[in-house]
Write a protein that holds these residues in place. Structure first.
Motif, PDB file in Angstrom:
ATOM      1  N   ALA A  89      45.771  92.315  34.983  1.00  0.00           N
ATOM      2  CA  ALA A  89      45.204  91.347  35.924  1.00  0.00           C
ATOM      3  C   ALA A  89      45.029  90.011  35.216  1.00  0.00           C
ATOM      4  O   ALA A  89      44.516  89.965  34.099  1.00  0.00           O
ATOM      5  N   PRO A  90      45.439  88.926  35.852  1.00  0.00           N
ATOM      6  CA  PRO A  90      45.316  87.610  35.216  1.00  0.00           C
ATOM      7  C   PRO A  90      43.909  87.018  35.294  1.00  0.00           C
ATOM      8  O   PRO A  90      43.607  86.062  34.605  1.00  0.00           O
ATOM      9  N   ALA A  91      43.054  87.614  36.151  1.00  0.00           N
ATOM     10  CA  ALA A  91      41.706  87.081  36.354  1.00  0.00           C
ATOM     11  C   ALA A  91      40.822  88.176  36.942  1.00  0.00           C
ATOM     12  O   ALA A  91      41.309  89.203  37.404  1.00  0.00           O
ATOM     13  N   ASP A  92      39.520  87.938  36.920  1.00  0.00           N
ATOM     14  CA  ASP A  92      38.576  88.821  37.595  1.00  0.00           C
ATOM     15  C   ASP A  92      38.682  88.594  39.097  1.00  0.00           C
ATOM     16  O   ASP A  92      38.947  87.477  39.543  1.00  0.00           O
ATOM     17  N   GLY A  93      38.450  89.638  39.886  1.00  0.00           N
ATOM     18  CA  GLY A  93      38.429  89.465  41.334  1.00  0.00           C
ATOM     19  C   GLY A  93      38.533  90.787  42.064  1.00  0.00           C
ATOM     20  O   GLY A  93      38.428  91.867  41.471  1.00  0.00           O
ATOM     21  N   VAL A  94      38.756  90.687  43.362  1.00  0.00           N
ATOM     22  CA  VAL A  94      38.939  91.838  44.236  1.00  0.00           C
ATOM     23  C   VAL A  94      40.362  91.776  44.770  1.00  0.00           C
ATOM     24  O   VAL A  94      40.817  90.712  45.218  1.00  0.00           O
ATOM     25  N   VAL A  95      41.065  92.891  44.728  1.00  0.00           N
ATOM     26  CA  VAL A  95      42.440  92.933  45.235  1.00  0.00           C
ATOM     27  C   VAL A  95      42.392  92.742  46.748  1.00  0.00           C
ATOM     28  O   VAL A  95      41.822  93.546  47.470  1.00  0.00           O
ATOM     29  N   GLU A  96      42.989  91.651  47.206  1.00  0.00           N
ATOM     30  CA  GLU A  96      43.025  91.339  48.632  1.00  0.00           C
ATOM     31  C   GLU A  96      44.304  91.873  49.278  1.00  0.00           C
ATOM     32  O   GLU A  96      44.291  92.298  50.429  1.00  0.00           O
TER      33      GLU A  96
ATOM     34  N   LEU B   8      52.630  89.286  42.573  1.00  0.00           N
ATOM     35  CA  LEU B   8      52.625  90.730  42.796  1.00  0.00           C
ATOM     36  C   LEU B   8      51.471  91.146  43.698  1.00  0.00           C
ATOM     37  O   LEU B   8      51.573  92.117  44.448  1.00  0.00           O
ATOM     38  N   ALA B   9      50.368  90.440  43.591  1.00  0.00           N
ATOM     39  CA  ALA B   9      49.171  90.759  44.368  1.00  0.00           C
ATOM     40  C   ALA B   9      48.378  89.483  44.586  1.00  0.00           C
ATOM     41  O   ALA B   9      48.602  88.477  43.918  1.00  0.00           O
ATOM     42  N   ARG B  10      47.429  89.572  45.533  1.00  0.00           N
ATOM     43  CA  ARG B  10      46.546  88.446  45.793  1.00  0.00           C
ATOM     44  C   ARG B  10      45.113  88.901  45.489  1.00  0.00           C
ATOM     45  O   ARG B  10      44.688  89.943  45.965  1.00  0.00           O
ATOM     46  N   LEU B  11      44.418  88.119  44.675  1.00  0.00           N
ATOM     47  CA  LEU B  11      43.027  88.393  44.339  1.00  0.00           C
ATOM     48  C   LEU B  11      42.128  87.374  45.003  1.00  0.00           C
ATOM     49  O   LEU B  11      42.524  86.229  45.201  1.00  0.00           O
ATOM     50  N   ARG B  12      40.916  87.804  45.314  1.00  0.00           N
ATOM     51  CA  ARG B  12      39.906  86.865  45.801  1.00  0.00           C
ATOM     52  C   ARG B  12      38.692  86.989  44.907  1.00  0.00           C
ATOM     53  O   ARG B  12      38.491  88.010  44.248  1.00  0.00           O
TER      54      ARG B  12
ATOM     55  N   MET C 259      55.091  88.005  39.009  1.00  0.00           N
ATOM     56  CA  MET C 259      55.665  88.845  37.982  1.00  0.00           C
ATOM     57  C   MET C 259      55.660  88.067  36.670  1.00  0.00           C
ATOM     58  O   MET C 259      56.241  86.986  36.589  1.00  0.00           O
ATOM     59  N   PRO C 260      54.990  88.592  35.669  1.00  0.00           N
ATOM     60  CA  PRO C 260      54.988  87.903  34.376  1.00  0.00           C
ATOM     61  C   PRO C 260      56.337  88.038  33.666  1.00  0.00           C
ATOM     62  O   PRO C 260      57.062  89.010  33.877  1.00  0.00           O
ATOM     63  N   ARG C 261      56.664  87.049  32.862  1.00  0.00           N
ATOM     64  CA  ARG C 261      57.883  87.114  32.039  1.00  0.00           C
ATOM     65  C   ARG C 261      57.521  87.855  30.755  1.00  0.00           C
ATOM     66  O   ARG C 261      56.663  87.417  30.000  1.00  0.00           O
ATOM     67  N   LEU C 262      58.164  88.974  30.525  1.00  0.00           N
ATOM     68  CA  LEU C 262      57.880  89.788  29.342  1.00  0.00           C
ATOM     69  C   LEU C 262      58.948  89.671  28.268  1.00  0.00           C
ATOM     70  O   LEU C 262      58.864  90.325  27.248  1.00  0.00           O
ATOM     71  N   GLY C 263      59.937  88.848  28.512  1.00  0.00           N
ATOM     72  CA  GLY C 263      60.992  88.622  27.537  1.00  0.00           C
ATOM     73  C   GLY C 263      61.787  87.396  27.940  1.00  0.00           C
ATOM     74  O   GLY C 263      61.833  87.035  29.121  1.00  0.00           O
TER      75      GLY C 263
ATOM     76  N   LEU D   4      48.409  93.745  48.079  1.00  0.00           N
ATOM     77  CA  LEU D   4      49.500  94.084  47.157  1.00  0.00           C
ATOM     78  C   LEU D   4      50.767  93.549  47.810  1.00  0.00           C
ATOM     79  O   LEU D   4      51.097  93.932  48.937  1.00  0.00           O
ATOM     80  N   LEU D   5      51.465  92.662  47.136  1.00  0.00           N
ATOM     81  CA  LEU D   5      52.583  91.941  47.738  1.00  0.00           C
ATOM     82  C   LEU D   5      53.945  92.544  47.425  1.00  0.00           C
ATOM     83  O   LEU D   5      54.960  92.031  47.908  1.00  0.00           O
ATOM     84  N   ALA D   6      53.980  93.606  46.644  1.00  0.00           N
ATOM     85  CA  ALA D   6      55.237  94.278  46.315  1.00  0.00           C
ATOM     86  C   ALA D   6      55.004  95.783  46.353  1.00  0.00           C
ATOM     87  O   ALA D   6      54.024  96.275  45.808  1.00  0.00           O
ATOM     88  N   ALA D   7      55.903  96.480  46.994  1.00  0.00           N
ATOM     89  CA  ALA D   7      55.792  97.935  47.108  1.00  0.00           C
ATOM     90  C   ALA D   7      56.470  98.608  45.922  1.00  0.00           C
ATOM     91  O   ALA D   7      57.398  98.048  45.325  1.00  0.00           O
ATOM     92  N   PRO D   8      56.034  99.818  45.572  1.00  0.00           N
ATOM     93  CA  PRO D   8      56.745 100.571  44.535  1.00  0.00           C
ATOM     94  C   PRO D   8      58.229 100.694  44.901  1.00  0.00           C
ATOM     95  O   PRO D   8      58.573 100.938  46.059  1.00  0.00           O
TER      96      PRO D   8
END
Length: 75
Positions: free
Chosen positions: A44-51, A67-71, A1-5, A53-57
């Motif tokens: 997205a912090p980088a290019d990749g494929v969503v491996e 929040l998610a794992r990219l490969r 989770m990014p810090r937005l404030g 989703l680590l948090a549900a709505p």
């Protein structure tokens, strides 16, 4: 989770805009989150494929938690 404030400690995941297996590019909007100050898009912090989703709505996620794992697209 990014810090937005400076005073942000956590946020609620409202909606994912991507799913497992989707290709994302750095800067692409991947989710909506809600903080005490409003609703924001997460990029997205980088290019990749969503491996994964680590948090549900509806889930509250602390700043700094993934929040998610990219490969890499290559595998």
């Amino acid at each position: 989770m990014p810090r937005l404030g400076a005073d942000m400690e956590d946020a609620v995941v409202l909606q994912w805009r991507v799913g497992v297996g989707d290709v994302v590019r750095r800067g692409m909007s991947v989710a909506y989150i809600e903080t005490a100050k409003g609703v924001f898009e997460v990029a997205a912090p980088a290019d990749g494929v969503v491996e994964a989703l680590l948090a549900a709505p509806g889930e509250v996620v602390a700043v700094g938690a993934p929040l998610a794992r990219l490969r890499d697209e290559a595998g």
